[in-house]
Design a protein around this motif. Sequence first.
Motif: not given
Length: 316
Positions: A66-77, A141-145
Motif C-alpha cells: 500500500e505504501r512505497e517500499f523504502t528499506p535499509g540495505y545490508q551489503a557484504a563482500y 555501501v558499494p561493493f568496491d568500498d
Amino acid sequence: AQVDRDKLKKKLLARATDYGAEFKTGAVSGVDHEFDVSIVRVGKENVFARQVLDATGHLRKLVEFEREFTPGYQAAYGATLVVDSHPYDLDSMMFMDWRDDHLDEELKARNDRLPTFLYVMPYTRNKIFVEETSLVARPFVPFDDLKQRLQQRLSKMGIVVREVEDEEYCLIPMGGVLPKLPQRVLGIGGTAGMVHPATGYMVSKSLLQAPTLVDAIIRGFEQSSSSSSASSPSTMNATDVSVGVWSSIWPEEDRRQRTFMCFGMEILMQLDSKTTRRFFETFFRLPQEMWGGFLSWRISSMGLLGIGFFIFRTAS
C-alpha cells in the motif's frame, strides 16, 4: 555454521517432489482473482490455483504493497581464501569485528560515517571465509568500498592470500513496510517482510514460519469446506482462507516486534563508527538469552522492551 545454499535448495526441492509437488518453468506476468480461485498468467497459459504463494523475495512480483517500499540495505563482500596462515581459532567464529585501525585516511573517513565489520569462519589453518559487512545503510555501501576495506584489514593482520576460491556479493533489503494485510496472494520470506530489520537474517525465520503458513492454509480449506452450502458444496471463499493465513504468519504480537526492530534499524543507520562500537559493546553485555533471542527473532515484545531499557540505562 555456514549454510550451503545449493544443498539446502536441492533438499527442499527433493522433499517437495517426494510429497507430490510438480514444478513448471515460466515467466509469471500477473494474477487475477475470483471468489474461489486465482488465475495465474504464466507465459501464454493460465494456471488455476486455490491459493497463490509469492516467494520471489524482494522482487515482490505478485504481493501488493500500500505504501512505497523504502528499506535499509545490508551489503557484504565475502570470500573463501587459501592463505599462508591466519590468527583465528579453528573452534570459533569471529562475529563482529568493528575495529578500523587498519584503514588508510580516506577509507577511515568513510568508515566513520558508514561503519563496517568483519565476519570470519576458519575452516583449516590455511583456509578461511571472511566477509566485510555494512550492517545497514541507505543507500548501501558499494561493493568496491567493502572489498577495499577487507583487503586493508587482511594486509594489516599479515594474512597473505594465495588463492580466492569463491566470492560472495550480498545485498539485503531490511525493514520497510509490510505487504498489504490481508490480501489474496500469500507471501513467505523476503516478499512477506520476514528479513530481520536489524540484522538482515531471514532463513531461520522463514523456515520457522513455513509450517505455520501450511497449517493455516489447510485449516482454511477445512473450515471453508465445512461451511459450504448444500447447493454449492465445492465453493470455497478464497479470500477468507487468505485472511486466516496472513493472520497466522503476521499476528499482532509479531507486527509490534517488527515495528520496534525497524525503529532500531533507523537508529543504527544514524550512528557513526565510535557510537556503533559502543552500542554493540553494551548489547553483548545483555544476558545471552536476550541478545540471542533478538538476533534469532525468538523473543517477546516484553523482552524487546527489556533490551531497550537495559541499553538506555547502561549507555546513560
